[in-house]
Design a protein around this motif. Sequence first.
Motif: not given
Length: 314
Positions: A172-180, A30-33
Amino acid sequence: MGRMAGGLVALLDDIAALVKLAAASVDDVGAAAARASVKATGVVVDDTAVTPRYVQGLHPERELPIIKRIAVGSLRNKLLIILPVIMLLSQFLPWLLTPILMLGGTYLAYEGAEKVWEAVTGHHEEDLPTVVDEAQEDTVVSGAVRTDFILSAEIMVIALNEVADEPFLARLAILIVVALLITGLVYGVVALIVKMDDLGLRLAQRDSSSSQAIGRALVKGMPSLLSLLSTVGIAAMLWVGGHILLVGIDELGWHALYDVVHTMEGAVHGVAGVGGLLAWLVNTAASALLGLVVGAVVVAIMHLIPRRRGAATH
């Protein structure tokens, strides 16, 4: 029995440790996103400023459904097309990311400089046609999703650059969170902006004088808000695009320009109380200036080529 109890306690301790570890990982993602999303702020503001144009002329009851369709298309762009491509690049051809990011930065600078040129010369984009049937709605949605593809690609590449050192699954997880996160933020704000005048009209029709005053203010404030968003978007595009180019040039081995900016930052960093802010302002101003210069060159080229083609045909 005591051993069983002891084993159960140990197992529960292990589970608790795993839960804490998972929670920490979620916090890290979450922080990275959030950090990666902030870096893409210029494109986000531009996306938010551009999208309301696509619902102008729609019947009020069709505005939110169309925004939803564009948001779904935006999310599809990010998750099904852009994300797989940039993840493969980051895994197997990471050296390509800086040039790709610089291309995105150049495009941002061009977009910002083009809008400055339009403001100076008075030439503006033509308004989109009024939508009256389903076929035109489909055309508007398709156009918006195509425009969003470019902006989404820039957002995702900028975000990826911020977490390029993370393991594959974490990226991958960070970028999915960023996209959402970005899609929800942009189109949520767009929905609020688009419905602001409707809310204002409803309030203006109430009996309460205070409600009427708020309603009229909302209706009158809509054009000013869109104008402010557009101005902030232009500044953000030049700043972010220029900063991407500034850092990219340095990473490619040409250090002189970044060293000059770094020296200027150092000269003001020691000012008591406001040194950090002044250093940030220096970097931001230098980045925006670089973005404006590069963007102006591209604008000149783009305007010169059609003229030469036109001259050649005569």
